[in-house]
Design a protein around this motif. Sequence first.
Motif, mmCIF file in Angstrom:
data_model
loop_
_atom_site.group_PDB
_atom_site.id
_atom_site.type_symbol
_atom_site.label_atom_id
_atom_site.label_comp_id
_atom_site.label_asym_id
_atom_site.label_seq_id
_atom_site.Cartn_x
_atom_site.Cartn_y
_atom_site.Cartn_z
ATOM 1 N N GLY A 230 0.817 -1.204 0.000
ATOM 2 C CA GLY A 230 0.000 0.000 0.000
ATOM 3 C C GLY A 230 0.847 1.250 0.000
ATOM 4 O O GLY A 230 1.665 1.465 0.908
ATOM 5 N N LEU A 231 0.692 2.052 -1.040
ATOM 6 C CA LEU A 231 1.369 3.344 -1.135
ATOM 7 C C LEU A 231 0.314 4.426 -0.979
ATOM 8 O O LEU A 231 -0.652 4.480 -1.757
ATOM 9 N N GLY A 232 0.494 5.289 0.031
ATOM 10 C CA GLY A 232 -0.480 6.345 0.277
ATOM 11 C C GLY A 232 -0.378 7.431 -0.778
ATOM 12 O O GLY A 232 0.621 8.169 -0.831
ATOM 13 N N LEU A 233 -1.387 7.542 -1.629
ATOM 14 C CA LEU A 233 -1.319 8.473 -2.760
ATOM 15 C C LEU A 233 -1.204 9.916 -2.278
ATOM 16 O O LEU A 233 -0.408 10.698 -2.808
ATOM 17 N N GLU A 234 -2.003 10.277 -1.272
ATOM 18 C CA GLU A 234 -1.959 11.664 -0.790
ATOM 19 C C GLU A 234 -0.597 11.997 -0.170
ATOM 20 O O GLU A 234 -0.086 13.111 -0.316
ATOM 21 N N ARG A 235 -0.002 11.008 0.541
ATOM 22 C CA ARG A 235 1.314 11.269 1.145
ATOM 23 C C ARG A 235 2.378 11.504 0.075
ATOM 24 O O ARG A 235 3.197 12.413 0.189
ATOM 25 N N VAL A 236 2.381 10.672 -0.940
ATOM 26 C CA VAL A 236 3.352 10.856 -2.009
ATOM 27 C C VAL A 236 3.115 12.197 -2.705
ATOM 28 O O VAL A 236 4.064 12.895 -3.080
ATOM 29 N N ALA A 237 1.836 12.578 -2.830
ATOM 30 C CA ALA A 237 1.520 13.843 -3.497
ATOM 31 C C ALA A 237 2.109 15.020 -2.735
ATOM 32 O O ALA A 237 2.740 15.908 -3.339
ATOM 33 N N TYR A 238 1.942 15.039 -1.400
ATOM 34 C CA TYR A 238 2.477 16.236 -0.728
ATOM 35 C C TYR A 238 4.001 16.189 -0.614
ATOM 36 O O TYR A 238 4.648 17.242 -0.533
ATOM 37 N N LEU A 239 4.584 15.005 -0.676
ATOM 38 C CA LEU A 239 6.049 14.934 -0.713
ATOM 39 C C LEU A 239 6.583 15.449 -2.040
ATOM 40 O O LEU A 239 7.577 16.179 -2.092
ATOM 41 N N LEU A 240 5.923 15.083 -3.143
ATOM 42 C CA LEU A 240 6.392 15.490 -4.468
ATOM 43 C C LEU A 240 5.978 16.912 -4.825
ATOM 44 O O LEU A 240 6.583 17.531 -5.701
ATOM 45 N N GLN A 241 4.943 17.433 -4.191
ATOM 46 C CA GLN A 241 4.466 18.778 -4.517
ATOM 47 C C GLN A 241 5.062 19.852 -3.609
ATOM 48 O O GLN A 241 4.723 21.030 -3.737
ATOM 49 N N GLY A 242 5.910 19.427 -2.654
ATOM 50 C CA GLY A 242 6.611 20.390 -1.827
ATOM 51 C C GLY A 242 5.737 21.093 -0.799
ATOM 52 O O GLY A 242 6.047 22.231 -0.409
ATOM 53 N N VAL A 243 4.654 20.456 -0.374
ATOM 54 C CA VAL A 243 3.811 21.030 0.681
ATOM 55 C C VAL A 243 3.908 20.144 1.910
ATOM 56 O O VAL A 243 4.440 19.030 1.865
ATOM 57 N N ASP A 244 3.389 20.643 3.030
ATOM 58 C CA ASP A 244 3.632 19.970 4.295
ATOM 59 C C ASP A 244 2.605 18.908 4.656
ATOM 60 O O ASP A 244 2.841 18.092 5.539
ATOM 61 N N ASN A 245 1.431 18.934 4.006
ATOM 62 C CA ASN A 245 0.387 18.001 4.442
ATOM 63 C C ASN A 245 -0.609 17.748 3.324
ATOM 64 O O ASN A 245 -0.599 18.420 2.290
ATOM 65 N N MET A 246 -1.497 16.761 3.551
ATOM 66 C CA MET A 246 -2.441 16.327 2.521
ATOM 67 C C MET A 246 -3.467 17.391 2.172
ATOM 68 O O MET A 246 -4.034 17.361 1.082
ATOM 69 N N TYR A 247 -3.700 18.371 3.057
ATOM 70 C CA TYR A 247 -4.716 19.392 2.789
ATOM 71 C C TYR A 247 -4.246 20.424 1.769
ATOM 72 O O TYR A 247 -5.044 21.211 1.275
ATOM 73 N N GLU A 248 -2.949 20.429 1.500
ATOM 74 C CA GLU A 248 -2.406 21.449 0.606
ATOM 75 C C GLU A 248 -2.026 20.894 -0.765
ATOM 76 O O GLU A 248 -1.417 21.598 -1.572
ATOM 77 N N ILE A 249 -2.406 19.623 -1.049
ATOM 78 C CA ILE A 249 -2.112 19.055 -2.364
ATOM 79 C C ILE A 249 -3.119 19.569 -3.397
ATOM 80 O O ILE A 249 -4.147 20.151 -3.048
ATOM 81 N N ASP A 250 -2.841 19.285 -4.657
ATOM 82 C CA ASP A 250 -3.622 19.863 -5.752
ATOM 83 C C ASP A 250 -5.080 19.412 -5.762
ATOM 84 O O ASP A 250 -5.958 20.127 -6.256
ATOM 85 N N GLU A 251 -5.390 18.219 -5.213
ATOM 86 C CA GLU A 251 -6.768 17.732 -5.227
ATOM 87 C C GLU A 251 -7.597 18.266 -4.074
ATOM 88 O O GLU A 251 -8.811 18.112 -4.078
#
Length: 889
Positions: A230-251
């Motif tokens: 299991g790879l957490g999609l939201e976690r990878v997103a905020y790691l790759l998008q340079g933000v600190d948490n899942m609430y600040e990702i593009d979705e």
Amino acid sequence: METSEIRRRFLKYFEDRGHTVVPSAPLPSEDPNLLFVPAGMVPFVPYFVGQQTPPYQRATSVQKCVRTLDIEEVGKTTRHGTFFQMNGNFSFGDYFKEEAIQFAWDLVTKSQADGGYGFDESVLYASVYYEDDEAIDIWKRVAGLPDDRIVRLGMKDNFWSMGVPGPCGPCSEILIDRGPQFGADRDWEAGDRYLEFWNLVFMQNLRGDGPGKEGYEILGELPSKNIDTGLGLERVAYLLQGVDNMYEIDEVFPVIARASELSGKKYGENPVDDVRFRVVADHVRSALMLIGDGVTPGNEQGGYVLRRLLRRAVRSMRLLGYEDPSLPELLPVSKDKMKASYPELEQGFARISQIAYAEEDAFRRTLTAGTSIFDLAVSKLKASGVTTVPGAQSFQLHDTYGFPIDLTIEMAAEQGLEVDTEGFRTLMAEQRERAKADARAKKLGHADTSGYRELRERGITEFTGYSELATDSQVRGILREGTIAPAAEQGEIVEVVLEKTPFYAESGGQIADEGQIVADGVKLQVLDVQRPVKGLIVHRVKVLEGVLQPGADVHAQVDREWRISACQAHSGTHVVHAALRQVLGPTALQSGSYNKPGYLRLDFAWGSSLDQATRSEIEEVSNLAVREDLPVSAEYMPLARAREIGALALFGETYDEEVRVVEIGGPWSRELCGGTHVKHSSQVGTLTVTGESSVGAGVRRLEAFVGMEALRFLGRERALVRTLSENLKARPEELPARIADLVERLRVAEKEIEKARAGQVLAAAAELAANPKDVFGVNYVGHRTPDGLGGGDLRKLALDIRGRMPTDRPAVITIAGVSDGKPGVVVALNDLAREWRLKAGDLVRIAAEALGGRGGGKDDVAQGGGTDPAGVDQALAAVEHAVGQSVTG
């Protein structure tokens, strides 16, 4: 890198390596112990535990998930969310540890230009189960990780099981060091600096009984070893998008941005407001996905969770200062960001938004009504000297009126009161357990499915009921309380599995067939038919005669009249659904159905009630389709082909890659359906709509009879009209006017009666005020009214008597009576009585105690009631005695 691209790369990577891409299962879970799918591996559990044979050795998916335990924590931390997506790759007896680690490391570290995620290898770590030397060796060989970047952890952290006896195994996680600003060096427990984003489960052992996380016995190794990752999609997103948490990702963040515009408050300036912004963003997205998968707001199970999410989002916007309807502004923003991964959200948005907006409108009305109810409850509590809102009262506000508990807590604090949250949670837990118990009972009531799995391993049950009502078969097995039994004797109720059967198992809204199974000297009555595991049809039977044994040759016979009527009802449901869409438009989509012989009900997405003219039009369109004798056909085809030709699917249902499409009149009605149907629409017979009602915000329900049941219903209606015509001496067409006239005359008469009764009350007031009893210097009136006077009449009389009493002496008036079998009491005092330190609230509690109830109010007037009508005289005497004691004491 956008979240949808991270998702796409994952699926493509594993598809290129021989994995079958499996679509996400709908969020509502088929497991009766779960409301929603909480993890990516859940849809594959039947393969892991041996209930079903996997159709592929390698699979990959991005599974939609919802976890509801942390709803109250959403927004308070940067890691708690209700909806999330879990990327996974799975092996069923194919590759194992080395390939799983190799795949994960390659995708994570491969450059983005080459289709990977491009993580810097120097900040990546691996955690392993402390005894798993094999995994440690692989990490060193495959990834080149040194010892100081491989962390050994215990069973609690790095050993997986489902919490019950069954498959289990060690885990290995990929972690990323986010830097010293997120925590101390080598602090593995904090979870912020060394963030785990991919978990590899090596399912190789069998566990025994014991605690959920650790301390259970390992019984041995599995014969077939599996991989679950299991790879957490939201976690990878905020790691790759340079933000600190899942609430600040593009979705997610665009909803926060829009909420900020609407409220005029900035995200990041106020910690309290930031929590509210995050609640809004998370809950709006979660609600979008749940409604998209067929969940509708309600007071039970998944509908209750959805209602709570929507209402918390709306309330959070109000606390941010935005009073207007907020979902029409926020839901489209979330849809626009999620549709890249889930295009069905765009296609179904008219339905989704209709349901969501209707729920917000209902909640806005609830806030007004609930606040009034809360204020009344608080005034009573304060009058009684109570400083804590009872858990039962909070639960009633929450369960009956939809008032959120956090809003109750906040408003109570403003009034200087606390809330018994422990009592509230206890009642909530009891309600949830009742709901789970009901769901389990519907699935044949057995938590242990091992008996079913054993019979399923012997082969599938062939269903012959599409083409015949009678089948010669053989008993494959007998189950008693879910356990395989050697035989069943006369009088017993057991479950029977046949090699093949004509009996339809309950599914798709159609209830199970009835009939008999007979053998040499044996007769069984079929009570129910279910599919507890895929491919297995189980008959619940009562043994009427003889002794049944496995291997017996039997003759299975469906009740012919039952099946004919059931087919009429199921085809009638499709006809009504098509008629609805023709009359109301394409957004009137079915969200659930139930049909049994002669009767159908259909739930559909719609925001308002249907007037009589619309109901009549739907009924007429349905009957015209019946009269046209449209052909009814069923064909199996790939799911993609079914979608291509526009076949409608029920929201929230899971379908195989090969589906059955039922058509009535070709494209006029084309739906995915496994039910039994008539051959021509004319065989549905008469169809009459009997009712239309609301079953939740944005969801309506139509009910109808078909065939002989419709004729019987119309016959009863005709008899009723004939009786009314005879009694009222009017022709049938004159009945509406005649009945309206009678109702108006009754209303006028009731007003006259009310006026006369008020006159009697006032007349009694003058006489009672003129003849008070002297109780140690207090003018005391204690009066029992004739039965039938309610609380309002008692209060009116007490106040009128008080107004007629002299003001130079203290006066206490107690009026009690019984209405509809329930006693009530009112106590009123004048100003001088209160100066003598008498209090109406204290006196009414004494009276109410004699009535077997409670009471309260202000010092000058108070009201109470109870359950014991025989205590009225005692209540009046008790108040008189209390007045005397207070004055002389």
